[in-house]
Design an enzyme around this catalytic site. Structure first.
Site, short mmCIF file in Angstrom:
data_model
loop_
_atom_site.label_atom_id
_atom_site.label_comp_id
_atom_site.label_asym_id
_atom_site.label_seq_id
_atom_site.Cartn_x
_atom_site.Cartn_y
_atom_site.Cartn_z
N ARG A 119 -5.46 2.37 -4.25
CA ARG A 119 -4.70 1.60 -3.27
C ARG A 119 -4.89 0.11 -3.50
NH1 ARG A 119 -8.70 4.71 0.48
NH2 ARG A 119 -8.56 5.91 -1.43
N ASP A 175 -7.05 -1.33 1.51
CA ASP A 175 -7.46 -0.30 2.47
C ASP A 175 -8.22 -0.99 3.59
OD1 ASP A 175 -7.71 2.26 3.47
OD2 ASP A 175 -9.64 2.59 2.49
N ARG A 201 0.84 -1.20 0.00
CA ARG A 201 0.00 0.00 0.00
C ARG A 201 0.88 1.25 0.00
NH1 ARG A 201 -4.81 2.23 2.55
NH2 ARG A 201 -4.68 4.44 2.12
N ASP A 244 -10.01 -0.02 7.30
CA ASP A 244 -10.43 1.06 8.20
C ASP A 244 -11.27 0.51 9.34
OD1 ASP A 244 -9.26 3.24 6.87
OD2 ASP A 244 -10.93 3.34 5.44
#
Length: 274
Positions: free
Chosen positions: A215, A218, A206, A220
């Protein structure tokens, strides 16, 4: 996070022998320690069925802690408590949390005292992690990221949503994304979990060249229990989740009635409002 209605099993004044301390003679000769523990576990099914396999065997926990204190050596009782709490939670999967106190009756401080003790509470936590990719073999990057998390002792991927194809968010001139959601059981704190997610992203090469840019992977944190975290490097719940259909749609597949701790709305309500 410990549910308020979780039942408790108490282990009181368990005497163990250990070689823990900052002085060489403490590590060589050893001394007596006393352990108090509160085991947070649902006992209802065991109580209704009179079946020990549906609970946590406090005798086995007592022997496990005794052996752990005997077989390991730490300079600090803080370290002994931290490492043993983790080991107990990993070894006894029915246990949601533990409050652990280690007392050192003969602490060498040159003053008369009954004991010095350290008490900590550690538990499993429930987090929801958004996953996404829009570069290269998107599905492969996501699969490898999930496998990296699941290989850790302190992270258990309990459920995964379906992956959906979504339009880019923020910066439009980039490839379409694959997005999904994970339900993760973890012993990590929010900050520790963030560090682990960044490590997993780095394994996928990344690059953070552009905000909202393309990307390979990812990851989160969307929710972590019902915690509210507002720090420069980490905000929980994710501050923009209510505006992101690509977050809410897979999250609604796993937990449609999970309620946002700040705005009070369920995931399904937020999705319907977009």
């Amino acid at each position: 996070m410990i549910a308020m209605k979780t039942d408790k099993i108490h282990i009181k004044n368990l005497e163990v022998f250990g070689r823990h301390g900052v002085f060489p003679e403490e590590n060589r000769l050893g001394q007596k320690f006393i352990i108090n523990a509160v085991l947070y576990v649902s006992t209802r099914e065991a109580g209704l069925r009179d079946d020990l396999t549906k609970s946590v065997h406090y005798g086995e926990v007592s022997h496990f802690m005794t052996n752990y204190m005997t077989e390991h050596t730490f300079q600090l009782i803080e370290a002994a408590a931290e490492q043993m709490a983790r080991a107990v939670l990993l070894h006894f999967p029915r246990m949601q949390a533990i409050t652990l106190e280690i007392l050192k009756p003969w602490a060498p401080i040159g003053l008369p005292l009954e004991a010095v003790s350290v008490e900590i509470t550690r538990s499993w936590h429930l987090a929801y992690i958004a996953v996404g990719s829009n570069l290269g073999d998107r599905e492969k990057y996501i699969r490898q990221g999930i496998e990296s998390l699941d290989r850790r002792e302190d992270c258990i991927v309990q459920r995964k949503s379906q992956l959906i194809i979504t339009e880019p968010y923020g910066v439009k001139e980039q490839p379409e994304f694959l997005n999904g959601m994970l339900e993760l059981r973890t012993l990590l704190s929010p900050e520790e979990l963030l560090d682990v997610l960044h490590e997993v992203e780095q394994e996928a090469n990344r690059e953070r060249d552009m905000h909202w840019g393309p990307r390979t992977l990812d990851l989160d944190i969307i929710f972590y229990d019902d915690c509210i975290v507002d720090r420069e490097i980490l905000q929980i719940p994710h501050p923009d989740m209510q505006n992101r259909e690509f977050v809410l749609q897979p999250l609604a597949e796993l937990a449609p009635y999970l309620r946002h701790p700040l705005n009070g709305k369920t995931v399904r309500q937020m999705l319907e409002e977009i």
